[in-house]
Scaffold this motif. Structure first.
Motif, PDB file in Angstrom:
ATOM      1  N   THR A   1      -5.775   3.390   0.720  1.00  8.41           N
ATOM      2  CA  THR A   1      -4.653   4.339   0.679  1.00  8.41           C
ATOM      3  C   THR A   1      -5.149   5.706   1.122  1.00  8.41           C
ATOM      4  OG1 THR A   1      -5.208   4.360  -1.667  1.00  8.41           O
ATOM      5  CG2 THR A   1      -3.083   3.416  -1.064  1.00  8.41           C
TER       6      THR A   1
ATOM      7  N   CYS B   1       2.134   1.945  -3.430  1.00  9.22           N
ATOM      8  CA  CYS B   1       1.031   2.456  -4.268  1.00  9.22           C
ATOM      9  C   CYS B   1       0.775   3.922  -3.955  1.00  9.22           C
ATOM     10  CB  CYS B   1      -0.236   1.639  -4.019  1.00  9.22           C
ATOM     11  SG  CYS B   1      -0.133  -0.032  -4.697  1.00  9.22           S
ATOM     12  N   LYS B   2       0.749   4.223  -2.674  1.00  7.43           N
ATOM     13  CA  LYS B   2       0.494   5.590  -2.240  1.00  7.43           C
ATOM     14  C   LYS B   2       1.562   6.534  -2.803  1.00  7.43           C
ATOM     15  CE  LYS B   2      -1.049   7.989   1.816  1.00  7.43           C
ATOM     16  NZ  LYS B   2      -1.298   7.963   3.230  1.00  7.43           N
TER      17      LYS B   2
ATOM     18  N   ALA C   1      -4.419   4.717  -6.220  1.00  7.19           N
ATOM     19  CA  ALA C   1      -5.410   4.426  -5.177  1.00  7.19           C
ATOM     20  C   ALA C   1      -5.587   2.918  -5.071  1.00  7.19           C
ATOM     21  CB  ALA C   1      -6.745   5.075  -5.551  1.00  7.19           C
ATOM     22  N   VAL C   2      -5.764   2.434  -3.830  1.00 11.07           N
ATOM     23  CA  VAL C   2      -6.007   1.005  -3.611  1.00 11.07           C
ATOM     24  C   VAL C   2      -7.342   0.870  -2.881  1.00 11.07           C
ATOM     25  CG1 VAL C   2      -5.199  -1.105  -2.480  1.00 11.07           C
ATOM     26  CG2 VAL C   2      -3.530   0.505  -3.437  1.00 11.07           C
TER      27      VAL C   2
ATOM     28  N   VAL D   1       0.838  -1.206   0.000  1.00 11.03           N
ATOM     29  CA  VAL D   1       0.000   0.000   0.000  1.00 11.03           C
ATOM     30  C   VAL D   1       0.875   1.259   0.000  1.00 11.03           C
ATOM     31  CG1 VAL D   1      -1.750   1.280   1.309  1.00 11.03           C
ATOM     32  CG2 VAL D   1      -1.929  -1.194   1.105  1.00 11.03           C
ATOM     33  N   HIS D   2       1.981   1.178   0.710  1.00  2.53           N
ATOM     34  CA  HIS D   2       2.900   2.303   0.815  1.00  2.53           C
ATOM     35  C   HIS D   2       3.458   2.665  -0.578  1.00  2.53           C
ATOM     36  CE1 HIS D   2       5.506   4.947   2.998  1.00  2.53           C
ATOM     37  NE2 HIS D   2       6.542   4.471   2.334  1.00  2.53           N
TER      38      HIS D   2
END
Ligand code: GLV
Length: 323
Positions: free
Chosen positions: A322, A89-90, A95-96, A86-87
């Motif tokens: 996120t 992606c952020k 966006a997740v 997630v990190h």
């Protein structure tokens, strides 16, 4: 709206139709009914604005680089998202989203099905009959354990843990202990549940059901030392993520009858099972199918597809992780 969307496997039609029905979107779906090979995944996501993933796909830096800068959203058709960095992606501005809520009843029901199956030796009984071993009703034949009046320990009181706890207390007449990162006094009052430390739960429960997400802090939360705290008559149920339980230690505890049994929907090295696990009679296993109802899977597909449409429309997807 324009852009390319990749869906990593066939999902219920309702989700695919939502994506395919949106003008301007080019939707590509991996058609084979198996997990997409990594190389093919990295190739097919190139240039995508959105990807609908499953828990079988790792979404990491390599994935993000392979997709390229136009990637806006990854929608994971699962409530758990430990397969996603997630990190990363952020940082990449992606966006997740996940699909919570819509699978709560399916998973809580499955946890209960597992609990009842192990307590009443349903799989063992089925095998016994099919093997032609049933000769006559017997007063000691395949005796199991009653749920009513027993104590269920729920580790993790999210939606699913709360669903299991409520069914246990209100439907089966069980006493409920629970642990979570935070206490929920309203829940305690409504269900008659008692907050307890994990160690306390393990020592006092007749059934322990795991409902925490997989995080560095929950990996091997149930290890050999924790299994040793359980009653020899107790059962462990896991419908969360496999690595939360040290599966090798669990096999040892089951073999030595340190605990009475286990019912598992998830495995530490999925789809592989720990050596010896499948040979044990005091185990019930299902292939990560806790959310596998028509209702839940359709709603999950719908929610994931909606997250992609929302993100590409410039709206905030409902189940953004996120934040
Ligand atoms: C299934 O395991 C899910 O996380 O939805």
């Amino acid at each position: 709206m324009t852009g390319k969307i990749f869906v990593t496997r066939k999902i219920p039609a309702v989700g695919l139709d939502m994506l395919a029905g949106r003008a301007g979107l080019e939707v590509d779906v991996y058609q084979k009914d198996r997990v997409i090979p990594r190389r093919e995944l990295l190739k097919r996501i190139r240039g995508c604005a959105g990807v609908l993933t499953l828990l079988t796909e790792k979404v990491d830096q390599e994935f993000l680089e392979a997709a390229g800068p136009q990637l806006k959203v990854v929608a994971n058709m699962a409530v758990g998202y430990d397969n996603i960095d997630v990190h990363a992606c952020k940082n990449a501005g992606v966006a997740v989203a996940n699909t919570p809520g819509v699978l709560t009843d399916a998973v809580a029901e499955h946890a209960f099905a597992l609990m009842m199956a192990i307590a009443r030796r349903i799989v063992e009984s089925d095998k016994f009959l099919r093997a032609g071993k049933y000769e006559a009703w017997g007063p000691l034949l395949l005796l199991g354990t009653q749920l009513k009046g027993k104590t269920l320990g729920v580790v993790g009181l999210g939606r699913i843990g709360a669903g299991v706890a409520e069914r246990a207390a209100k439907g089966m007449g069980m006493k409920v202990l629970y642990n979570d990162v935070k206490r929920n006094e309203d829940f305690e009052r409504s269900v008659g549940a008692e907050f307890a430390a994990v160690e306390d739960i393990l020592r006092r429960s007749d059934f322990v059901s795991i409902h925490v997400p997989l995080l560095p802090a929950t990996r091997h939360l149930v290890d050999a030392a924790k299994l040793a705290m359980m009653k020899p008559t107790a059962y462990l149920v896991n419908t969360s993520r496999g690595p939360i339980v040290d599966e090798k230690a669990l096999v040892a505890a089951l073999k030595s009858k340190r605990i009475a049994g286990a019912a598992l929907d998830v495995f530490e090295f999925e789809p592989k099972l720990a050596p010896g696990l499948a040979k044990l009679d005091n185990v019930v296993i299902t292939p990560h199918t806790a959310s596998a109802t028509f209702e839940a899977r359709s709603a999950m597909a719908e929610l994931a597809a909606q997250a992609i449409l929302d993100a590409l429309d410039g709206k905030t997807p409902k189940n953004l992780v996120t934040l």
